[in-house]
Design a protein around this motif. Structure first.
Motif, PDB file in Angstrom:
ATOM      1  N   PHE A 192      -4.963  -6.601   0.538  1.00 16.58           N
ATOM      2  CA  PHE A 192      -4.398  -5.569  -0.333  1.00 16.58           C
ATOM      3  C   PHE A 192      -3.246  -4.863   0.373  1.00 16.58           C
ATOM      4  CE2 PHE A 192      -4.471  -1.479  -2.569  1.00 16.58           C
ATOM      5  CZ  PHE A 192      -4.577  -1.901  -3.882  1.00 16.58           C
ATOM      6  N   GLN A 193      -2.117  -4.700  -0.330  1.00 12.79           N
ATOM      7  CA  GLN A 193      -0.960  -4.010   0.239  1.00 12.79           C
ATOM      8  C   GLN A 193      -0.153  -3.371  -0.890  1.00 12.79           C
ATOM      9  OE1 GLN A 193       0.664  -2.097   2.436  1.00 12.79           O
ATOM     10  NE2 GLN A 193       0.451  -3.702   3.984  1.00 12.79           N
TER      11      GLN A 193
ATOM     12  N   GLY B 150      10.279  -0.961  -0.575  1.00 13.46           N
ATOM     13  CA  GLY B 150      10.314  -2.015   0.433  1.00 13.46           C
ATOM     14  C   GLY B 150       9.571  -1.688   1.709  1.00 13.46           C
ATOM     15  N   VAL B 151       8.936  -0.532   1.784  1.00 11.84           N
ATOM     16  CA  VAL B 151       8.202  -0.112   2.980  1.00 11.84           C
ATOM     17  C   VAL B 151       6.707  -0.194   2.696  1.00 11.84           C
ATOM     18  CG1 VAL B 151       7.762   1.783   4.592  1.00 11.84           C
ATOM     19  CG2 VAL B 151      10.062   1.445   3.656  1.00 11.84           C
ATOM     20  N   ASN B 152       5.972  -0.964   3.508  1.00  9.30           N
ATOM     21  CA  ASN B 152       4.526  -1.077   3.340  1.00  9.30           C
ATOM     22  C   ASN B 152       3.856   0.265   3.601  1.00  9.30           C
ATOM     23  OD1 ASN B 152       4.689  -3.766   2.711  1.00  9.30           O
ATOM     24  ND2 ASN B 152       4.160  -4.478   4.763  1.00  9.30           N
ATOM     25  N   GLN B 153       2.913   0.634   2.740  1.00  9.06           N
ATOM     26  CA  GLN B 153       2.229   1.915   2.858  1.00  9.06           C
ATOM     27  C   GLN B 153       0.953   1.826   3.687  1.00  9.06           C
ATOM     28  OE1 GLN B 153       3.677   4.870   1.481  1.00  9.06           O
ATOM     29  NE2 GLN B 153       5.285   3.331   1.553  1.00  9.06           N
ATOM     30  N   LEU B 154       0.428   0.637   3.863  1.00 11.73           N
ATOM     31  CA  LEU B 154      -0.762   0.425   4.681  1.00 11.73           C
ATOM     32  C   LEU B 154      -0.334  -0.279   5.966  1.00 11.73           C
ATOM     33  CD1 LEU B 154      -3.045  -0.820   1.780  1.00 11.73           C
ATOM     34  CD2 LEU B 154      -3.023   1.462   2.797  1.00 11.73           C
ATOM     35  N   GLN B 155      -0.978   0.040   7.073  1.00 15.29           N
ATOM     36  CA  GLN B 155      -0.563  -0.525   8.362  1.00 15.29           C
ATOM     37  C   GLN B 155      -0.601  -2.038   8.359  1.00 15.29           C
ATOM     38  OE1 GLN B 155      -2.869   1.312  11.450  1.00 15.29           O
ATOM     39  NE2 GLN B 155      -1.662   3.176  11.433  1.00 15.29           N
TER      40      GLN B 155
ATOM     41  N   ILE C 227       0.339   7.427  -1.312  1.00 15.07           N
ATOM     42  CA  ILE C 227       1.707   7.067  -0.909  1.00 15.07           C
ATOM     43  C   ILE C 227       2.599   8.304  -0.831  1.00 15.07           C
ATOM     44  CG2 ILE C 227       1.596   4.686  -1.714  1.00 15.07           C
ATOM     45  CD1 ILE C 227       2.965   5.535  -4.266  1.00 15.07           C
ATOM     46  N   GLU C 228       1.989   9.448  -0.584  1.00 17.78           N
ATOM     47  CA  GLU C 228       2.706  10.723  -0.523  1.00 17.78           C
ATOM     48  C   GLU C 228       3.591  10.827   0.719  1.00 17.78           C
ATOM     49  OE1 GLU C 228       3.845  14.669  -1.394  1.00 17.78           O
ATOM     50  OE2 GLU C 228       2.810  13.233  -2.654  1.00 17.78           O
TER      51      GLU C 228
ATOM     52  N   PRO D 118      14.972   7.300  -6.550  1.00 20.28           N
ATOM     53  CA  PRO D 118      14.132   6.329  -7.267  1.00 20.28           C
ATOM     54  C   PRO D 118      13.794   5.138  -6.380  1.00 20.28           C
ATOM     55  CG  PRO D 118      16.185   6.770  -8.459  1.00 20.28           C
ATOM     56  CD  PRO D 118      16.284   7.450  -7.147  1.00 20.28           C
ATOM     57  N   ARG D 119      12.517   4.719  -6.390  1.00 21.70           N
ATOM     58  CA  ARG D 119      12.091   3.590  -5.560  1.00 21.70           C
ATOM     59  C   ARG D 119      11.212   2.640  -6.360  1.00 21.70           C
ATOM     60  NH1 ARG D 119       9.432   6.477  -0.545  1.00 21.70           N
ATOM     61  NH2 ARG D 119       8.775   7.917  -2.150  1.00 21.70           N
ATOM     62  N   ASN D 120      11.201   1.384  -5.931  1.00 17.15           N
ATOM     63  CA  ASN D 120      10.363   0.361  -6.556  1.00 17.15           C
ATOM     64  C   ASN D 120       8.984   0.350  -5.915  1.00 17.15           C
ATOM     65  OD1 ASN D 120      12.604  -0.363  -8.021  1.00 17.15           O
ATOM     66  ND2 ASN D 120      13.130  -2.079  -6.712  1.00 17.15           N
ATOM     67  N   ILE D 121       7.975   0.033  -6.715  1.00 14.83           N
ATOM     68  CA  ILE D 121       6.595  -0.030  -6.220  1.00 14.83           C
ATOM     69  C   ILE D 121       6.057  -1.432  -6.457  1.00 14.83           C
ATOM     70  CG2 ILE D 121       4.262   0.874  -6.497  1.00 14.83           C
ATOM     71  CD1 ILE D 121       5.522   3.532  -7.292  1.00 14.83           C
ATOM     72  N   ASN D 122       5.601  -2.068  -5.380  1.00 17.52           N
ATOM     73  CA  ASN D 122       5.024  -3.419  -5.436  1.00 17.52           C
ATOM     74  C   ASN D 122       3.569  -3.368  -4.987  1.00 17.52           C
ATOM     75  OD1 ASN D 122       8.016  -3.793  -5.006  1.00 17.52           O
ATOM     76  ND2 ASN D 122       7.393  -5.903  -5.385  1.00 17.52           N
TER      77      ASN D 122
END
Length: 196
Positions: free
Chosen positions: A92-93, A98-103, A150-151, A161-165
């Motif tokens: 899960f990620q 473009g920046v991963n929120q989980l290590q 993701i705060e 504005p940013r994209n969320i994947n």
């Protein structure tokens, strides 16, 4: 109506002319028929300003050839949509801009759920009931929800504005439908003198 003393009304308007109200808004998306053991990698939403959290709710797919053969929440024998299904999502990620929120990609479990919700409670003062004992491990393993806070990001990033994947593997033997909720902060300013 209330008539204020003119002197107090003037002082109130001068000291409190503009009041900023910050509120949380929710966007939703649904993705159907994610096959058993299949990978999912999808742009969930583009152009979201100040996203704060992602909640993924998996359900047994309406395309599944066993059981009800329709949406899980249409069954009179199921507590859905108040609850989900015990569907395991692995690798899960979540990435924002473009920046991963989980290590790292997670084999998401109850401990990760508690950690993510606790982070949210510390940063946004939201009370999800975790510390009150409303959710325990047995409950989560029966009705799985996948929450990611993701705060945390720079202030300049929050205002753009940013994209969320989202990406994961459906680690179950049945096809899955998922509901994805994106929480984001918005604000408005109220003029206490004019009322708008």
């Amino acid at each position: 109506q209330i008539q204020m003393n003119p002197q107090k009304a003037l002082a109130y308007v001068e000291e409190n002319r503009n009041k900023k109200v910050v509120y949380r808004t929710i966007l939703t998306n649904q993705y159907n028929a994610i096959g058993a053991t299949n990978n999912f990698n999808q742009l969930i939403n583009s152009g979201v300003v100040h996203p704060t959290a992602i909640l993924v709710c998996p359900f047994i797919s309406s395309t599944e050839q066993t059981g009800f053969k329709d949406y899980q929440w249409k069954s009179p024998f199921d507590s859905c949509p108040a609850t989900t299904a015990p569907i395991s999502l692995t690798n899960f990620q979540v990435s924002v801009g473009g920046v991963n929120q989980l290590q790292s990609t997670l084999m998401y479990n109850y401990e990760h759920f508690i950690e993510q919700v606790s982070l949210s409670e510390q940063l946004t003062a939201a009370d999800f009931g975790i510390t009150c004992g409303l959710f325990n491990q047995a409950w989560w393993e029966t009705f799985r929800f996948y929450y990611v806070n993701i705060e945390r990001s720079a202030l300049t990033d929050k205002l753009n504005p940013r994209n969320i994947n989202i990406s994961f593997q459906n680690n179950s033997l049945v096809a899955t439908d998922i509901l994805v909720f994106i929480f984001y902060s918005d604000e408005l300013v109220i003029d206490v003198d004019q009322g708008w």
